[in-house]
Design a protein around this motif. Structure first.
Motif, mmCIF file in Angstrom:
data_model
loop_
_atom_site.group_PDB
_atom_site.id
_atom_site.type_symbol
_atom_site.label_atom_id
_atom_site.label_comp_id
_atom_site.label_asym_id
_atom_site.label_seq_id
_atom_site.Cartn_x
_atom_site.Cartn_y
_atom_site.Cartn_z
ATOM 1 N N HIS A 78 0.864 -1.201 0.000
ATOM 2 C CA HIS A 78 0.000 0.000 0.000
ATOM 3 C C HIS A 78 0.897 1.247 0.000
ATOM 4 C CE1 HIS A 78 -2.463 -3.222 1.798
ATOM 5 N NE2 HIS A 78 -3.482 -2.647 1.161
ATOM 6 N N PRO A 79 1.665 1.439 -1.055
ATOM 7 C CA PRO A 79 2.678 2.510 -1.032
ATOM 8 C C PRO A 79 2.094 3.915 -0.935
ATOM 9 C CG PRO A 79 2.453 1.598 -3.239
ATOM 10 C CD PRO A 79 1.652 0.718 -2.344
ATOM 11 N N VAL A 110 8.627 7.572 -0.485
ATOM 12 C CA VAL A 110 8.514 8.247 -1.780
ATOM 13 C C VAL A 110 8.980 7.317 -2.905
ATOM 14 C CG1 VAL A 110 9.313 10.204 -3.163
ATOM 15 C CG2 VAL A 110 8.798 10.524 -0.730
ATOM 16 N N TYR A 111 10.087 6.623 -2.663
ATOM 17 C CA TYR A 111 10.608 5.671 -3.653
ATOM 18 C C TYR A 111 9.580 4.578 -3.952
ATOM 19 C CZ TYR A 111 13.079 1.403 -5.025
ATOM 20 O OH TYR A 111 13.453 0.251 -5.637
ATOM 21 N N CYS A 112 8.977 4.013 -2.910
ATOM 22 C CA CYS A 112 7.997 2.946 -3.098
ATOM 23 C C CYS A 112 6.742 3.444 -3.810
ATOM 24 C CB CYS A 112 7.620 2.334 -1.746
ATOM 25 S SG CYS A 112 8.944 1.361 -0.999
ATOM 26 N N ALA A 113 6.346 4.678 -3.531
ATOM 27 C CA ALA A 113 5.161 5.227 -4.202
ATOM 28 C C ALA A 113 5.371 5.281 -5.705
ATOM 29 C CB ALA A 113 4.848 6.614 -3.646
ATOM 30 N N ARG A 123 0.725 9.728 -10.825
ATOM 31 C CA ARG A 123 0.432 11.071 -11.367
ATOM 32 C C ARG A 123 -0.045 12.014 -10.266
ATOM 33 N NH1 ARG A 123 -1.694 7.960 -15.756
ATOM 34 N NH2 ARG A 123 -3.808 8.147 -14.893
ATOM 35 N N VAL A 124 -0.870 11.493 -9.355
ATOM 36 C CA VAL A 124 -1.358 12.327 -8.253
ATOM 37 C C VAL A 124 -0.201 12.737 -7.348
ATOM 38 C CG1 VAL A 124 -2.790 12.336 -6.179
ATOM 39 C CG2 VAL A 124 -3.683 11.359 -8.305
ATOM 40 N N VAL A 125 0.675 11.796 -6.999
ATOM 41 C CA VAL A 125 1.825 12.117 -6.142
ATOM 42 C C VAL A 125 2.732 13.133 -6.814
ATOM 43 C CG1 VAL A 125 3.913 11.172 -5.094
ATOM 44 C CG2 VAL A 125 1.772 9.899 -4.955
ATOM 45 N N LEU A 126 2.957 12.957 -8.093
ATOM 46 C CA LEU A 126 3.809 13.904 -8.823
ATOM 47 C C LEU A 126 3.191 15.296 -8.822
ATOM 48 C CD1 LEU A 126 6.378 14.217 -10.504
ATOM 49 C CD2 LEU A 126 5.044 13.623 -12.540
ATOM 50 N N ALA A 127 1.875 15.371 -9.006
ATOM 51 C CA ALA A 127 1.207 16.674 -8.985
ATOM 52 C C ALA A 127 1.303 17.321 -7.599
ATOM 53 C CB ALA A 127 -0.259 16.507 -9.391
ATOM 54 N N VAL A 128 1.130 16.512 -6.545
ATOM 55 C CA VAL A 128 1.224 17.045 -5.180
ATOM 56 C C VAL A 128 2.630 17.567 -4.900
ATOM 57 C CG1 VAL A 128 1.133 16.424 -2.734
ATOM 58 C CG2 VAL A 128 -0.648 15.614 -4.299
ATOM 59 N N ILE A 129 3.637 16.843 -5.337
ATOM 60 C CA ILE A 129 5.026 17.278 -5.131
ATOM 61 C C ILE A 129 5.288 18.601 -5.837
ATOM 62 C CG2 ILE A 129 7.428 16.722 -5.655
ATOM 63 C CD1 ILE A 129 6.771 13.805 -5.160
ATOM 64 N N LEU A 155 15.465 23.274 0.817
ATOM 65 C CA LEU A 155 16.314 22.723 -0.234
ATOM 66 C C LEU A 155 16.724 21.286 0.092
ATOM 67 C CD1 LEU A 155 17.814 23.174 -2.869
ATOM 68 C CD2 LEU A 155 19.729 24.107 -1.544
ATOM 69 N N GLN A 156 17.038 21.024 1.348
ATOM 70 C CA GLN A 156 17.402 19.665 1.750
ATOM 71 C C GLN A 156 16.253 18.681 1.492
ATOM 72 O OE1 GLN A 156 18.588 19.852 5.860
ATOM 73 N NE2 GLN A 156 20.341 21.197 5.460
ATOM 74 N N TRP A 157 15.053 19.044 1.914
ATOM 75 C CA TRP A 157 13.910 18.152 1.718
ATOM 76 C C TRP A 157 13.564 18.011 0.236
ATOM 77 C CZ3 TRP A 157 11.668 14.595 4.518
ATOM 78 C CH2 TRP A 157 11.881 14.593 5.885
ATOM 79 N N ALA A 158 13.741 19.089 -0.516
ATOM 80 C CA ALA A 158 13.495 18.993 -1.962
ATOM 81 C C ALA A 158 14.439 17.980 -2.603
ATOM 82 C CB ALA A 158 13.653 20.364 -2.612
ATOM 83 N N LEU A 159 15.700 17.988 -2.190
ATOM 84 C CA LEU A 159 16.665 17.024 -2.723
ATOM 85 C C LEU A 159 16.317 15.602 -2.294
ATOM 86 C CD1 LEU A 159 20.043 18.973 -2.251
ATOM 87 C CD2 LEU A 159 18.842 18.470 -4.387
ATOM 88 N N PHE A 160 15.931 15.413 -1.016
ATOM 89 C CA PHE A 160 15.542 14.087 -0.544
ATOM 90 C C PHE A 160 14.391 13.521 -1.392
ATOM 91 C CE2 PHE A 160 17.074 15.324 3.955
ATOM 92 C CZ PHE A 160 18.329 14.824 3.671
ATOM 93 N N VAL A 161 13.357 14.328 -1.547
ATOM 94 C CA VAL A 161 12.167 13.883 -2.275
ATOM 95 C C VAL A 161 12.488 13.663 -3.751
ATOM 96 C CG1 VAL A 161 9.844 14.540 -3.000
ATOM 97 C CG2 VAL A 161 10.587 14.959 -0.640
#
Length: 399
Positions: A78-79, A110-113, A123-129, A155-161
């Motif tokens: 259930h990613p 995020v990787y599993c999603a 597509r929904v996750v990408l739009a939310v990001i 910036l750190q969290w943006a790189l992680f995601v």
């Protein structure tokens, strides 16, 4: 040891829940170790830092880690739901100053999603990001006081995601390409198998029905010449009509076989050069010249010899059905190579009015089979009114 490890990994891959449980346990152990070595308050930006009683920052970091590890037990099954459930926990973690264990687990979510999620969910996750990135960017631009303080954290969290999403998307894309390539390979294999089954039906069944019909026709003609044979003639005529109908239906099924899926591989059919004479009706002969076919095939592998016999059977049947008179079979081997042989089948072509037009399935099947043993078949009519077909395997001499 290596084989046992490989077997264990295969079992884990076959059971996603067990695999996720192992991964969650490993993440939890890693997170606890990082907490012990001071892997928390990494951002240097903490909105609050509780320290009353047992509810210290370290305790809350541990609880957040335990909650994220619990969610990780369903990371691949259930990613998208686990990613959504992890966001509030990450928000609390960020307010406390950020712990490395939670960051690692959220990056895995995020990787599993992106790897396991449905197309619509991705597509929904990408739009939310994208919306989140734009909203945070606008906030930092508008709120000048927060830009200096929170820009490094954003910036750190943006790189992680971003790195986790790109990694998951790359694995997903590779999986899709592999699946498409496997489907293409499977389709080609099934097409080859269908063609093989069709040619087997033609060579081993349809030809035998045709031989039976020719023999019945010969018996009827013979019986018609005798006295008081009307009843026998009628019975044989009905039998001949039945074999003709069966032959036509079988050819229709052979043509339809190319649209049938899930045909299982059959065993290699058993063929024998001794049965070539049985293919010729009783009122005609198979005239042998040169060395016996079985002797010429003695030095070849059984599978290759069987393919040659099947090809020769098809040529003999074509000569019987499309020609008239005796059928000549000339065989020549090669004294320098046991795997080289030439077989020539020839007969007189029937008159146009009596000729039976074929579908070409038999010759196509013979060509396909012979290509597996470095062989070929060539057939053509000559000006003297005869039809010749030659099977060659290896560098055999002419006959």
């Amino acid at each position: 040891m290596a084989s046992e490890l490989r077997h264990t990994l295969q079992r884990l891959n076959a059971h996603p829940r067990g695999r996720d449980a192992v991964a969650a346990a490993l993440y939890l152990l890693l997170g606890i170790a990082l907490l012990q070595f001071g892997g928390f308050r990494l951002s240097g930006v903490a909105v609050f830092a509780p320290s009353a009683g047992i509810w210290t920052s370290e305790t809350i970091f541990l609880l957040l880690l335990l909650a994220m590890a619990a969610l990780a037990t369903m990371r691949s099954t259930h990613p998208l739901a686990m990613l959504a459930a992890g966001i509030p926990l990450v928000a609390v973690d960020v307010l406390l100053g950020t712990s490395l264990g939670v960051v690692i687990l959220f990056s895995d979510f995020v990787y599993c999603a992106f790897r396991y999620g449905s197309d619509r969910g991705v597509r929904v996750v990408l739009a939310v990001i994208l919306v989140t990135f734009v909203a945070v960017g606008i906030t930092l631009v508008v709120w000048h006081g927060a830009a200096v303080r929170y820009a490094p954290l954003a910036l750190q969290w943006a790189l992680f995601v971003l790195l986790s999403a790109l990694w998951g998307w790359n694995v997903r894309s590779e999986r899709e390409r592999t699946r498409a390539a496997m489907a293409q390979t499977h389709a080609r294999s099934m097409q080859q198998l269908r063609q093989r089954v069709a040619h087997d039906l033609h060579d081993l069944v349809a030809n035998q029905i045709a031989v039976a019909g020719l023999n019945i026709e010969a018996a009827r003609l013979t019986a018609s010449a005798a006295a008081e044979t009307g009843e026998v003639d009628q019975i044989l005529a009905r039998a001949k009509s039945g074999t003709d109908d069966a032959h036509r239906e079988l050819r229709r099924l052979i043509a339809l076989l190319t649209t049938v899926d899930d045909v299982e591989e059959a065993r290699e059919p058993s063929v024998s050069a001794r049965r070539l004479d049985d293919l010729v009706p009783s009122d005609r002969r198979l005239v042998h010249t040169g060395e016996p076919l079985e002797a010429a095939l003695a030095g070849m592998p059984p599978r290759a010899a069987g393919i040659v016999v099947r090809a020769v059977q098809e040529l003999v049947m074509n000569a019987v059905r499309h020609g008239t008179g005796d059928v000549e079979l000339a065989v020549a081997g090669d004294e320098h190579s046991d795997a080289a042989i030439t077989v020539r089948v020839s007969n007189r072509v029937a008159e146009a009015a009596a000729a039976v037009h074929g579908s070409g399935i038999g010759i196509a099947g013979a060509t396909m089979l012979l290509s597996d043993v470095d062989g070929a078949v060539v057939s053509a009519a000559t000006d003297d009114g005869r039809w010749h077909a030659v099977v060659t395997v290896g560098e055999a001499r002419d006959v």
